[in-house]
Every structure is written in structure tokens, then in C-alpha cells.
Motif scaffolding. Structure first.
Motif, short mmCIF file in Angstrom:
data_model
loop_
_atom_site.label_atom_id
_atom_site.label_comp_id
_atom_site.label_asym_id
_atom_site.label_seq_id
_atom_site.Cartn_x
_atom_site.Cartn_y
_atom_site.Cartn_z
N ARG A 136 0.69 -1.19 0.03
CA ARG A 136 -0.13 0.18 0.27
C ARG A 136 0.99 1.25 0.09
O ARG A 136 0.46 2.35 -0.59
CB ARG A 136 -0.88 -0.10 1.33
CG ARG A 136 -2.05 0.78 1.18
CD ARG A 136 -3.25 0.52 2.00
NE ARG A 136 -2.66 0.99 3.50
CZ ARG A 136 -3.63 0.64 4.47
NH1 ARG A 136 -4.97 0.32 4.33
NH2 ARG A 136 -3.05 1.02 5.67
N PHE A 137 2.03 1.37 0.59
CA PHE A 137 3.10 2.29 0.78
C PHE A 137 3.59 2.65 -0.70
O PHE A 137 3.40 3.69 -1.13
CB PHE A 137 3.88 2.31 1.66
CG PHE A 137 4.89 3.23 1.79
CD1 PHE A 137 4.87 4.42 2.29
CD2 PHE A 137 6.31 2.63 1.24
CE1 PHE A 137 5.92 5.23 2.31
CE2 PHE A 137 7.32 3.91 1.37
CZ PHE A 137 6.94 5.03 1.61
N LYS A 139 2.73 1.73 -3.54
CA LYS A 139 1.61 2.01 -4.45
C LYS A 139 1.03 3.51 -4.61
O LYS A 139 0.51 4.22 -5.36
CB LYS A 139 0.32 1.37 -4.43
CG LYS A 139 0.25 -0.16 -4.92
CD LYS A 139 -0.87 -0.94 -4.49
CE LYS A 139 -0.70 -2.32 -5.20
NZ LYS A 139 -2.03 -3.24 -4.84
N ARG A 140 1.54 4.20 -3.22
CA ARG A 140 1.11 5.47 -2.96
C ARG A 140 2.17 6.35 -3.62
O ARG A 140 2.00 7.46 -4.13
CB ARG A 140 0.72 5.95 -1.56
CG ARG A 140 -0.59 5.48 -1.32
CD ARG A 140 -0.98 6.13 0.16
NE ARG A 140 -0.19 6.19 1.18
CZ ARG A 140 -0.08 5.40 2.06
NH1 ARG A 140 -1.13 4.78 2.27
NH2 ARG A 140 0.81 5.33 2.97
N VAL A 141 3.24 5.91 -3.36
CA VAL A 141 4.48 6.74 -3.66
C VAL A 141 5.23 6.72 -4.86
O VAL A 141 6.15 7.35 -5.64
CB VAL A 141 5.59 6.76 -2.65
CG1 VAL A 141 5.09 7.11 -1.10
CG2 VAL A 141 6.28 5.21 -2.57
N GLU A 144 2.36 5.29 -11.59
CA GLU A 144 1.51 4.16 -12.01
C GLU A 144 2.20 3.61 -13.03
O GLU A 144 2.24 2.19 -13.39
CB GLU A 144 0.09 4.68 -12.18
CG GLU A 144 -0.78 3.56 -12.52
CD GLU A 144 -2.18 4.02 -12.94
OE1 GLU A 144 -3.02 3.15 -13.34
OE2 GLU A 144 -2.49 4.91 -12.62
N SER A 147 4.80 1.33 -11.74
CA SER A 147 4.48 0.63 -10.38
C SER A 147 4.28 -0.83 -10.66
O SER A 147 4.36 -1.70 -9.74
CB SER A 147 3.26 1.16 -9.92
OG SER A 147 1.98 0.87 -10.55
#
Length: 357
Positions: A136-137, A139-141, A144, A147
Motif C-alpha cells: 500500500r505504501f 503504490k502511493r509513492v 503508476e 508501479s
């Protein structure tokens, strides 16, 4: 609030282990038959036949963290294949050999404490739980556009590092405490342990609490090569079948009688839910007979010293898993449980209307 958290934990354990119970049981039966054939002299332990058969029987248990990683990833809402790779890291042959040889290992200057990962449960559960937050971390930083490969790459590196340096030793330590704690209670008084566990196990099944025993069973087998929890619940499982059979004798409706007899067969084969939820629990009183049969049978099991060499819930097809010291005594306690469940229910005043409707 406390009950809600407990229920969620038990539900998660159930959801993680339920998909692999059948294959786990199949592997356990194979392991039991192999032990039986060796003891009868049909297969020599130094033969190629034994080597291959042992690989077939033991493969599931050795790679258990891989299966748990896959099912746990669904519960923790993270990528299943990333979780499986992390499990693969823990089981990597050269790493396992280094731990077995007590070789000193450092990861980027951080010492890696020896831990046992084959057949383990807790380290991979903690690893997959941590993977949820790691993914989750990232994917946020991470943008895309990159990713797709970078999130699993960094997640595997970070999760593997944290697991090898923290979760592995922590899980092994906690698992040792659980297994040692149970062993202490069993050694203190196996008869009392069997009485309470045998008497309560079917009530635990109603609420799903029995799934909390599965990790302890797996820990016992991984650490000691055997488990005594599973034999304790054999009499209770048979008592479900015995109580349901008594009900079958007392109902008048032929279709209901046929349905109950099917549940009896299922219970004798180790699946008690049809007898419990379809027959004994709706009538309430037979459940008292089940608990009594399970308690007395469980206490008697404590005298036998019976044990299971692999995971498999007690039932006719899984008997080879219990072969060894105390086997015939275990078989006798299962008969006692069945007979008590049957006899006590036969003498009860019952209204069978709730299941004949």
C-alpha cells in the motif's frame, strides 16, 4: 469490542486454513500410511521407494508457508504471487542449509537470527500481514506507469528483509512458547487436558474457535514430529456420529432418517458439521451427550499416549496418521465416544419435531 476482535482473528484463521484442509489431510494420510508400511517392513527407509514416497507425503508440510502465503494474501488484501515469492525466499535451499548449519548470516550489515521456516506458520503470517502495508505504501509513492514491476520488487525486498531479521525469529520464538506451553499442560496432566479439550471441542466448532488450535497443532508437529491435540478430539467427533445415530433410531420420518444416517457416516469419516448442525444442535440435548462422550473419551486418550504424526482431523480415512504408540488405545477411545454419544442420547427424552419438519 474484545469479542469482535477475537471473532475477526478466528474468522481470519479459518479463512486461511479452510482452503488447504483437504490437501493437508491427504498429505497427512499419505504420511500415516508411509509410517505404517515402514513399521510393517514393507518399505525400507534407505530405499529409493521410501525417498520418493516420503517426498510425496512430506512436500505439502515442508512447503506449508507457500500455501499459507497464498491463502493469507487474500485475507490481507495483498498480491498473492508476491506473497508466494516471499515464502519462497524463506524456504530457499541454501538459506535453509545455512540456518541448519548455524552459519552466521548478515543482511546489509544486519545480523539474521536463525529460524526454522519449513513447515512453519507464524513467520509467514506476519510477513504477509506486513506485505499488505508495504504494498500500500509503495503504490502511493511510485508513479503508476512503473508501479507494475517496481511495487512487487520493492515489496519483496523490504518484506523479506524484515521477515528474516524480525518476524522469523519472533514467530519462531512465539511458536516455541505456544508449543512448550501446551506440552507443559499435557505433561502436567494429560487426563485433565483430554477431558476439557474433548468435552469442549465440539462447542468450539460451533463458534469456529477450533481453528485457533490448527497453528498449535502444526507447531507441535514441526517442533516435535508429533501432536497430541488431535487424538484428544477423536472421541468427540465419534460422539457426534453416535448421538446422531440414536436420533435416527427415534425419528419416524423416513426421509429425515436417511438424511441423519448420511450425517452419521460423515461424522465417522471425520466431518462432524452435518451431524452437529443438522441433527444434534437443533435438538440441543444430544449435544450434551456429545460433550460427555468427548470429555470421557478425551480423558481416556490421555492414558493411551496417542499422537498424530501429521495433520488430519480424526476419522476413519485418517487413522493411519495416528498409527504408532497408543494407536489401539486411541481407537478404543473413539469407540467409547461413539457408544456414549449413542447410549446417552437413546435414554434422553427428545422432541425430534425440529428436524422432522
Amino acid at each position: 469490542m474484545r469479542n469482535s476482535v477475537l471473532n475477526r482473528i478466528i474468522a481470519a484463521i479459518s479463512a486461511i486454513f479452510m482452503p488447504i484442509i483437504n490437501i493437508m489431510t491427504a498429505a497427512g494420510i499419505t504420511k500415516g500410511f508411509l509410517a505404517l508400511f515402514v513399521s510393517l517392513g514393507w518399505i525400507a527407509q534407505d530405499s529409493g521407494t521410501y525417498l520418493i514416497c516420503n517426498a510425496i507425503a512430506d512436500a505439502f508440510f515442508y512447503f506449508l508457508p507457500v500455501f499459507i502465503a497464498f491463502t493469507a494474501a487474500e485475507q490481507f488484501k495483498c498480491d498473492k504471487f508476491t506473497a508466494v515469492v516471499v515464502a519462497g525466499v524463506l524456504l530457499y535451499p541454501q538459506l535453509t542449509q545455512a540456518f541448519d548449519a548455524a552459519q552466521k548470516i548478515n543482511f546489509a550489515g544486519i545480523p539474521v537470527t536463525k529460524a526454522t521456516y519449513p513447515s512453519s506458520v507464524l513467520p509467514i503470517l506476519m510477513a504477509v500481514g506486513f506485505l499488505h502495508f508495504t504494498e500500500r505504501f509503495w503504490k502511493r509513492v511510485i508513479p503508476e506507469i512503473i508501479s507494475g514491476f517496481l511495487v512487487p520488487l520493492l515489496s519483496i525486498i523490504v518484506t523479506s528483509m524484515v521477515t528474516l531479521t524480525l518476524f522469523g525469529p519472533m514467530g519462531t520464538w512465539f511458536g516455541d512458547i505456544l508449543a512448550s506451553g501446551y506440552t507443559y499442560v499435557y505433561d502436567w496432566n494429560p487426563y485433565v487436558s483430554g477431558f476439557f479439550l474433548g468435552g469442549l471441542i465440539q462447542i468450539m466448532v460451533i463458534f469456529g474457535f477450533h481453528w485457533s488450535l490448527v497453528p498449535i497443532v502444526m507447531l507441535n508437529i514441526a517442533l516435535y514430529g508429533e501432536d497430541t491435540i488431535l487424538p484428544f478430539i477423536g472421541a468427540a467427533a465419534m460422539a457426534q456420529g453416535g448421538a446422531a445415530l440414536a436420533v435416527a433410531f427415534r425419528v419416524q420420518d423416513s426421509a429425515c432418517k436417511s438424511r441423519i444416517l448420511s450425517a452419521v457416516i460423515s461424522a465417522v469419516f471425520g466431518v462432524t458439521e452435518p451431524a452437529m448442525f443438522g441433527v444434534n444442535l437443533p435438538l440441543k440435548k444430544p449435544m450434551a451427550a456429545v460433550c460427555a462422550g468427548g470429555a470421557i473419551g478425551g480423558a481416556l486418550t490421555g492414558f493411551t499416549g496417542a499422537h498424530a504424526i501429521a495433520f488430519a482431523f480424526p476419522g476413519l480415512p485418517t487413522l493411519p496418521v495416528y498409527f504408532g504408540d497408543g494407536f489401539w488405545g486411541f481407537l478404543g477411545t473413539c469407540v467409547v465416544g461413539f457408544v456414549l454419544g449413542f447410549a446417552l442420547t437413546m435414554f434422553m427424552k427428545l422432541d425430534t419435531t425440529p428436524i422432522e419438519k
